[in-house]
Design a protein around this motif. Structure first.
Motif, PDB file in Angstrom:
ATOM      1  N   LYS A  56      -2.446  -1.150   7.567  1.00  0.00           N
ATOM      2  CA  LYS A  56      -1.711  -1.404   6.320  1.00  0.00           C
ATOM      3  C   LYS A  56      -1.118  -0.133   5.711  1.00  0.00           C
ATOM      4  N   LEU A  57      -1.232   0.974   6.444  1.00  0.00           N
ATOM      5  CA  LEU A  57      -0.689   2.238   5.969  1.00  0.00           C
ATOM      6  C   LEU A  57       0.836   2.224   6.100  1.00  0.00           C
ATOM      7  N   LYS A  58       1.500   2.479   4.982  1.00  0.00           N
ATOM      8  CA  LYS A  58       2.971   2.483   4.957  1.00  0.00           C
ATOM      9  C   LYS A  58       3.518   3.855   5.333  1.00  0.00           C
ATOM     10  N   GLN A  78       0.760  -2.253  -0.172  1.00  0.00           N
ATOM     11  CA  GLN A  78       0.677  -2.863  -1.493  1.00  0.00           C
ATOM     12  C   GLN A  78       0.794  -1.851  -2.637  1.00  0.00           C
ATOM     13  N   GLY A  79       1.057  -0.569  -2.313  1.00  0.00           N
ATOM     14  CA  GLY A  79       1.278   0.438  -3.349  1.00  0.00           C
ATOM     15  C   GLY A  79       0.099   1.352  -3.629  1.00  0.00           C
ATOM     16  N   LYS A  80      -1.086   0.989  -3.162  1.00  0.00           N
ATOM     17  CA  LYS A  80      -2.259   1.847  -3.369  1.00  0.00           C
ATOM     18  C   LYS A  80      -2.020   3.188  -2.678  1.00  0.00           C
ATOM     19  N   GLN A  81      -2.474   4.266  -3.350  1.00  0.00           N
ATOM     20  CA  GLN A  81      -2.371   5.605  -2.773  1.00  0.00           C
ATOM     21  C   GLN A  81      -3.749   6.244  -2.722  1.00  0.00           C
ATOM     22  N   THR A 119      -7.839   7.891  -5.799  1.00  0.00           N
ATOM     23  CA  THR A 119      -6.993   6.735  -5.493  1.00  0.00           C
ATOM     24  C   THR A 119      -6.165   6.407  -6.734  1.00  0.00           C
ATOM     25  N   TYR A 120      -4.983   5.859  -6.481  1.00  0.00           N
ATOM     26  CA  TYR A 120      -4.070   5.438  -7.551  1.00  0.00           C
ATOM     27  C   TYR A 120      -3.599   4.034  -7.243  1.00  0.00           C
ATOM     28  N   GLU A 121      -3.380   3.259  -8.290  1.00  0.00           N
ATOM     29  CA  GLU A 121      -2.867   1.893  -8.164  1.00  0.00           C
ATOM     30  C   GLU A 121      -3.725   1.040  -7.224  1.00  0.00           C
TER      31      GLU A 121
END
Length: 161
Positions: A56-58, A78-81, A119-121
């Motif tokens: 799932k890594l963009k 999904q936007g998580k960093q 982690t963010y978002e």
């Protein structure tokens, strides 16, 4: 009369191979400057990092900075960093851990909780913590290649302010 251990053609061939190796492998001298080690370290990290372990890594960005930090930023679909960072001056050890057929792990260890993990978002809640070790998934590599990263980190640790 002087006798040669190798025929002239073999000598010429060996000299040609050594000369060409200098062109392709940067010469026979070891790195000596900080910038050479940083450039090599960045190339090593980017060639070796294995993002396929996280489907799932963009995108990701792994960097060895001029101020001696190794940083990894991963962004998921999904936007998580996720963000990892540590200063090389806190480096103590590097272990290479065999894994699956294609992927292994580099475990970087520091003196104490010197590795930043954030982690963010994240739908589960953001994290801001510290760790003493960091596991980085890498493609299969030879032991001399791992040893060269250890030498680079040790060299830069001595140069870090």
């Amino acid at each position: 009369m002087q006798t040669s251990l190798l025929p002239k053609k073999k000598k010429a061939f060996i000299v040609a191979i050594i000369s060409l190796s200098g062109l392709f492998f940067g010469g026979l001298r070891p790195f000596s400057t900080e910038q050479e080690w940083i450039t090599w370290g960045n190339r090593f990290l980017n060639e070796s990092y294995d993002p396929t372990v996280e489907p799932k890594l963009k995108k990701y960005e792994i960097t060895l900075t001029p101020d001696h930090f190794i940083r990894l930023r991963k962004t998921y679909q999904q936007g998580k960093q996720e963000y990892y960072s540590f200063n090389v001056k806190r480096f103590t050890n590097l272990d290479y851990i065999p894994g699956t057929a294609a992927t292994d792990t580099l475990e970087i260890k520091t003196q104490t909780d010197d590795i930043i993990y954030q982690t963010y978002e994240d739908p589960k809640g953001d994290i801001d913590s510290m760790a003493t070790s960091w596991d980085i998934p890498v493609k299969k590599m030879t032991q001399p290649r791992v040893d060269s990263l250890r030498r680079a980190l040790t060299f830069l640790k001595g140069k870090a302010l």
